[in-house]
Design a protein around this motif. Structure first.
Motif, PDB file in Angstrom:
ATOM      1  N   ASP A 197       0.805  -1.305   0.023  1.00 36.33           N
ATOM      2  CA  ASP A 197      -0.063   0.009  -0.028  1.00 36.33           C
ATOM      3  C   ASP A 197       0.905   1.304   0.103  1.00 36.33           C
ATOM      4  OD1 ASP A 197      -1.750   1.962   0.235  1.00 36.33           O
ATOM      5  OD2 ASP A 197      -2.622   1.313   2.122  1.00 36.33           O
ATOM      6  N   PRO A 198       1.118   1.790  -1.077  1.00 38.44           N
ATOM      7  CA  PRO A 198       2.011   3.156  -1.046  1.00 38.44           C
ATOM      8  C   PRO A 198       1.305   4.120  -0.282  1.00 38.44           C
ATOM      9  CG  PRO A 198       0.841   2.810  -3.282  1.00 38.44           C
ATOM     10  CD  PRO A 198       0.546   1.567  -2.492  1.00 38.44           C
ATOM     11  N   LEU A 199       0.245   4.083   0.106  1.00 44.17           N
ATOM     12  CA  LEU A 199      -0.249   5.180   0.872  1.00 44.17           C
ATOM     13  C   LEU A 199       0.184   5.192   2.512  1.00 44.17           C
ATOM     14  CD1 LEU A 199      -4.038   5.403  -0.233  1.00 44.17           C
ATOM     15  CD2 LEU A 199      -2.207   6.680  -1.004  1.00 44.17           C
ATOM     16  N   VAL A 200       0.995   4.224   2.754  1.00 43.71           N
ATOM     17  CA  VAL A 200       1.488   3.757   3.938  1.00 43.71           C
ATOM     18  C   VAL A 200       2.909   4.516   3.711  1.00 43.71           C
ATOM     19  CG1 VAL A 200       2.360   2.363   6.055  1.00 43.71           C
ATOM     20  CG2 VAL A 200       0.140   1.819   4.641  1.00 43.71           C
ATOM     21  N   ASP A 201       3.205   5.495   4.612  1.00 41.48           N
ATOM     22  CA  ASP A 201       4.525   6.175   4.518  1.00 41.48           C
ATOM     23  C   ASP A 201       4.752   6.561   2.913  1.00 41.48           C
ATOM     24  OD1 ASP A 201       7.153   7.345   5.363  1.00 41.48           O
ATOM     25  OD2 ASP A 201       8.003   5.596   6.023  1.00 41.48           O
ATOM     26  N   PRO A 202       3.957   7.415   2.361  1.00 42.01           N
ATOM     27  CA  PRO A 202       4.078   7.570   0.836  1.00 42.01           C
ATOM     28  C   PRO A 202       5.241   8.381   0.281  1.00 42.01           C
ATOM     29  CG  PRO A 202       2.526   8.975   2.173  1.00 42.01           C
ATOM     30  CD  PRO A 202       2.824   7.882   2.992  1.00 42.01           C
ATOM     31  N   ASN A 203       5.734   8.072  -0.764  1.00 42.91           N
ATOM     32  CA  ASN A 203       6.557   8.417  -1.644  1.00 42.91           C
ATOM     33  C   ASN A 203       6.194   8.138  -2.957  1.00 42.91           C
ATOM     34  OD1 ASN A 203       7.797   5.990  -1.874  1.00 42.91           O
ATOM     35  ND2 ASN A 203       9.783   6.498  -0.815  1.00 42.91           N
ATOM     36  N   GLU A 207      17.459  12.080   1.098  1.00 45.98           N
ATOM     37  CA  GLU A 207      16.521  11.414   0.903  1.00 45.98           C
ATOM     38  C   GLU A 207      16.101  11.090  -0.550  1.00 45.98           C
ATOM     39  OE1 GLU A 207      11.519  11.604   2.092  1.00 45.98           O
ATOM     40  OE2 GLU A 207      13.241  12.651   3.057  1.00 45.98           O
ATOM     41  N   ASN A 208      15.790   9.742  -1.027  1.00 46.14           N
ATOM     42  CA  ASN A 208      15.312   9.538  -2.155  1.00 46.14           C
ATOM     43  C   ASN A 208      13.832   9.465  -2.275  1.00 46.14           C
ATOM     44  OD1 ASN A 208      18.124   9.383  -3.097  1.00 46.14           O
ATOM     45  ND2 ASN A 208      18.303   7.445  -3.157  1.00 46.14           N
ATOM     46  N   GLY A 209      13.413  10.312  -3.269  1.00 43.21           N
ATOM     47  CA  GLY A 209      11.801  10.401  -3.409  1.00 43.21           C
ATOM     48  C   GLY A 209      11.162   9.079  -3.806  1.00 43.21           C
ATOM     49  N   PRO A 248       9.980   7.973   3.528  1.00 39.58           N
ATOM     50  CA  PRO A 248      10.317   8.835   4.291  1.00 39.58           C
ATOM     51  C   PRO A 248      10.092   9.229   5.873  1.00 39.58           C
ATOM     52  CG  PRO A 248       8.719   9.379   2.497  1.00 39.58           C
ATOM     53  CD  PRO A 248       9.068   7.750   2.767  1.00 39.58           C
ATOM     54  N   SER A 249       9.605   8.220   6.556  1.00 42.10           N
ATOM     55  CA  SER A 249       9.327   8.510   8.034  1.00 42.10           C
ATOM     56  C   SER A 249      10.950   8.132   8.653  1.00 42.10           C
ATOM     57  CB  SER A 249       8.402   7.714   8.383  1.00 42.10           C
ATOM     58  OG  SER A 249       8.592   6.061   8.341  1.00 42.10           O
ATOM     59  N   HIS A 250      11.392   7.645   7.899  1.00 42.60           N
ATOM     60  CA  HIS A 250      12.935   6.869   8.635  1.00 42.60           C
ATOM     61  C   HIS A 250      13.664   8.114   8.659  1.00 42.60           C
ATOM     62  CE1 HIS A 250      13.050   2.289   8.221  1.00 42.60           C
ATOM     63  NE2 HIS A 250      11.856   2.792   7.702  1.00 42.60           N
ATOM     64  N   ARG A 299      12.152  10.516  11.316  1.00 42.53           N
ATOM     65  CA  ARG A 299      12.490  10.309  12.597  1.00 42.53           C
ATOM     66  C   ARG A 299      14.203  10.217  13.000  1.00 42.53           C
ATOM     67  NH1 ARG A 299       9.632   4.196  12.718  1.00 42.53           N
ATOM     68  NH2 ARG A 299       9.846   4.293  10.624  1.00 42.53           N
ATOM     69  N   LEU A 300      15.040  10.006  12.130  1.00 46.71           N
ATOM     70  CA  LEU A 300      16.261  10.095  12.290  1.00 46.71           C
ATOM     71  C   LEU A 300      16.743  11.568  12.493  1.00 46.71           C
ATOM     72  CD1 LEU A 300      17.776   7.476   9.952  1.00 46.71           C
ATOM     73  CD2 LEU A 300      17.963   7.470  12.337  1.00 46.71           C
ATOM     74  N   MET A 301      16.025  12.542  11.816  1.00 46.36           N
ATOM     75  CA  MET A 301      16.485  13.972  11.902  1.00 46.36           C
ATOM     76  C   MET A 301      15.837  14.339  13.300  1.00 46.36           C
ATOM     77  SD  MET A 301      16.257  15.626   8.178  1.00 46.36           S
ATOM     78  CE  MET A 301      14.735  14.953   7.686  1.00 46.36           C
ATOM     79  N   ALA A 302      14.550  13.889  13.632  1.00 42.91           N
ATOM     80  CA  ALA A 302      13.748  14.336  14.900  1.00 42.91           C
ATOM     81  C   ALA A 302      14.918  13.861  16.114  1.00 42.91           C
ATOM     82  CB  ALA A 302      12.526  13.916  15.177  1.00 42.91           C
ATOM     83  N   ALA A 303      15.409  12.686  15.894  1.00 48.06           N
ATOM     84  CA  ALA A 303      16.181  11.938  17.121  1.00 48.06           C
ATOM     85  C   ALA A 303      17.509  12.870  17.365  1.00 48.06           C
ATOM     86  CB  ALA A 303      16.532  10.578  16.942  1.00 48.06           C
ATOM     87  N   ALA A 304      18.050  13.410  16.117  1.00 44.68           N
ATOM     88  CA  ALA A 304      19.393  13.716  16.150  1.00 44.68           C
ATOM     89  C   ALA A 304      19.165  15.503  16.514  1.00 44.68           C
ATOM     90  CB  ALA A 304      20.248  13.668  14.840  1.00 44.68           C
TER      91      ALA A 304
END
Length: 382
Positions: free
Chosen positions: A259-265, A324-326, A333-335, A338-343
């Motif tokens: 389902d490409p609508l889950v964490d969409p790109n 990030e690759n589109g 995208p959430s990866h 989340r990494l940027m938010a953690a850093a």
């Protein structure tokens, strides 16, 4: 303009005392780290060092393109090159540390930047966390392995390039929760089996995905509990250094792939970076398919791995470049978010390469776009 460069293979060898051997062949007490240096015609005091827990990326489009653009680059294969069956993340960090030290002290680079490509992103974060805030003295299995005494040299910056969260967190998000008994891995609950004829079909509701994620975590924790019981039984029986190998089925069942609508790109549906996810779910190349007790705890345990990308990102203070690759069909995208938010302690720069797949396969123009961003960022750090 692209220029020429040399590919120079070399090895970094260091001594390591271990109670048991976890790689095939080679001298006991010696670790040999295979490296490939991409040396452009133009001099530089800075180098980008790529590494990945199981290596193998020295010929990826991005790595080669950096060499063409005049960026001094090293690809560092850990001792586990091509085989993560018994991989210990703490030892992979030590291998990268040996390469960084060699680049500084033998090759003469004043500045080192970690190229954290894909699974190398979390490894780079783990490395930098232990360099700036050393804490790890044992593996999650309780085996002594003191990174605090290793004198790990901090990198001057970290790049997260098409990077996922980490091996433990990504595996968990890809696990098949329809497997409820590891002893009967092909008896699957159709309520949670994405690939069953009578299973759930996309689009998936937010409530379904939330429950699915909880069941994935629960499955990871069940395996971890069994692993700890097995290790405890071995130790209680006087078999302190013995191991057990096992197979983990169903490790490519993320709702994202259907389902490409889950964490969409921009990725296509029914596809992941290894091909058809239905096939990969039980195929030989799936994450954690073949593993060991100690390796499970170090690499794959949701709660126990020291290489958890989010926890490591929170400990570092180095400049951070995130590309990030589109149309990434591995790291959605959430990866990156989340990494940027953690850093939270890092100065950050983020770029999106629209339409790019995970490896830039068949996309030389997009690969060059990303490589130019890396070149520019490294140049501005000096």
């Amino acid at each position: 303009m692209a220029g020429s460069f040399q590919r120079i293979p070399y090895m970094v060898v260091f001594d390591e005392v271990s109670a048991f051997k976890d790689t095939y062949g080679g001298a006991i007490g010696k670790v040999a780290v295979e490296c490939l240096r991409l040396l452009p015609d133009v001099p530089s005091d800075a180098v980008v060092i790529f590494s990945h827990p199981i290596g193998g990326g020295a010929w990826l489009p991005m790595v080669s393109q950096l060499g063409r653009l005049g960026v001094h680059t090293i690809y560092c294969n850990t001792r586990y090159r091509g085989n993560d069956t018994a991989l210990i993340m703490e030892r992979a960090v030590m291998d990268l540390a040996a390469c960084v030290r060699h680049a500084k002290e033998k090759l003469g680079y004043a500045r080192v930047y970690l190229g954290g490509w894909s699974g190398g992103g979390a490894q780079s974060l783990f490395y930098q966390a232990e360099a700036q805030d050393p804490r790890v003295t044992h593996t999650p299995a309780g085996d002594p392995y003191d990174l605090t005494a290793a004198g790990i040299i901090p990198a001057d910056g970290v790049m997260l390039l098409a990077a996922h969260l980490s091996r433990n967190l990504t595996l968990t998000e890809w696990m098949d929760p329809s497997i409820e008994d590891e002893c009967c891995p092909f008896d699957r609950n159709p309520q949670w089996n994405l690939y069953a004829a009578d299973g759930p079909k996309p689009p998936y509701s937010a409530d379904f995905v939330a429950e699915y994620r909880a069941r994935q975590i629960a499955r990871n924790r069940r395996i971890t509990a069994w692993v700890k019981d097995e290790l405890a039984a071995l130790k209680a029986g006087g078999l302190e250094h013995h191991e057990r190998c096992f197979t983990v089925h169903g490790t490519m069942a993320d709702p994202r792939w259907l389902d490409p609508l889950v964490d969409p790109n921009e990725r296509p549906p029914n596809h992941c970076m290894l091909g058809d996810p239905y096939v990969v779910n039980d195929g030989p190349v799936g994450l954690a398919r073949f593993t060991t007790l100690r390796s499970w705890l170090s690499q794959w345990s949701y709660d126990d791995s020291n290489g958890d990308g989010l926890k490591c990102a929170a400990r570092i203070r180095a400049p951070l470049l995130v590309i990030e690759n589109g149309a990434d069909d591995a790291c959605t995208p959430s990866h990156a978010a989340r990494l940027m938010a953690a850093a939270k302690n890092c100065p950050q720069e983020h770029h999106l390469i629209a339409g790019a797949n995970h490896y830039y396969f068949g996309q030389p123009g997009l690969c060059n776009q990303a490589a130019e961003l890396v070149k520019d960022w490294v140049g501005r750090q000096g």
